[in-house]
Write an enzyme that holds these catalytic residues in place. Structure first.
Site, PDB file in Angstrom:
ATOM      1  N   GLY A  75      82.174  16.050  27.931  1.00 16.36           N
ATOM      2  CA  GLY A  75      83.176  17.105  27.903  1.00 16.36           C
ATOM      3  C   GLY A  75      83.769  17.397  29.261  1.00 16.36           C
ATOM      4  O   GLY A  75      84.980  17.638  29.396  1.00 16.36           O
ATOM      5  N   CYS A  76      82.942  17.369  30.282  1.00 15.54           N
ATOM      6  CA  CYS A  76      83.409  17.659  31.643  1.00 15.54           C
ATOM      7  C   CYS A  76      84.335  16.566  32.151  1.00 15.54           C
ATOM      8  O   CYS A  76      85.291  16.835  32.888  1.00 15.54           O
ATOM      9  CB  CYS A  76      82.219  17.826  32.579  1.00 15.54           C
ATOM     10  SG  CYS A  76      81.111  19.163  32.082  1.00 15.54           S
TER      11      CYS A  76
END
Length: 205
Positions: A75-76
């Site tokens: 996600g990052c």
């Protein structure tokens, strides 16, 4: 490019399972209308280190401050990639982007320069003890055993819940997004922030 992001997004569920409930229970982010606490932090831009100052950034215009759990995780990575793709539009709107995590400077040096992620477009700062995050009402979640990044390297630092603060030039928080409570995807943090800063300077959008 995109098949890599599809693979990395599989990690979102893993990380969420590790710290989502704890983050929701312990973190109470500052809210819209609160004053954004000023801070300085060691940061990296395109692989080079410098001291980032929120005060100095606000003198140039609004700031999008986004906290994220860890570099080189699904996600990052998507979030950083989306911010980098939209960087020119943020600049046109007069806004500064700063990402903050508990990653150490060594990890951020490569992450900030990696063409698949920050791509040298915006800085990311290190908050290893979670002191900056705490001032924004976010609790650092202790390191989780067995977690590895997309490169297969262990992630040994704590996680800061994915939370974005949009701050106007006067230092007031005008919007807050949390993946845990607002149920928005990592890339939406960038897209929603851009929509807000564009409204602050419609003649530049």
């Amino acid at each position: 490019m995109y098949h890599k992001y599809a693979f990395r997004l599989l990690m979102i569920g893993l990380l969420s399972g590790l710290f989502k409930l704890q983050a929701m229970a312990q973190s109470t982010p500052l809210a819209k209308g609160d004053k954004a606490p000023l801070f300085t932090a060691r940061a990296c831009l395109a692989g080079k280190t410098f001291d980032f100052s929120l005060k100095n950034a606000l003198e140039k215009g609004p700031v999008v401050l986004y906290f994220y759990p860890a570099a080189y995780t699904g996600g990052c990575d998507l979030e950083a990639h989306t911010f980098s793709e939209l960087k020119d539009e943020f600049t046109k709107a007069g806004a500064t982007i700063i990402g903050v995590s508990a990653d150490d400077i060594a990890r951020l040096k490569s992450f900030s320069a990696d063409p698949d992620y920050c791509a040298g477009k915006f800085p990311v700062a290190s908050d290893p003890d979670g002191k900056i995050a705490a001032r924004y009402g976010l609790k650092l979640i202790p390191p989780q055993p067995g977690v590895k990044d997309v490169r297969g390297e262990p992630v040994t630092h704590g996680f800061i819940p994915r939370t974005t603060f949009v701050i106007d030039a006067r230092g007031n928080i005008i919007a807050v997004f949390s993946s845990e409570t607002d149920h928005i995807s990592p890339d939406q943090h960038a897209k929603m922030s851009l929509a807000i800063v564009k409204k602050l300077h419609p003649h530049q959008s």
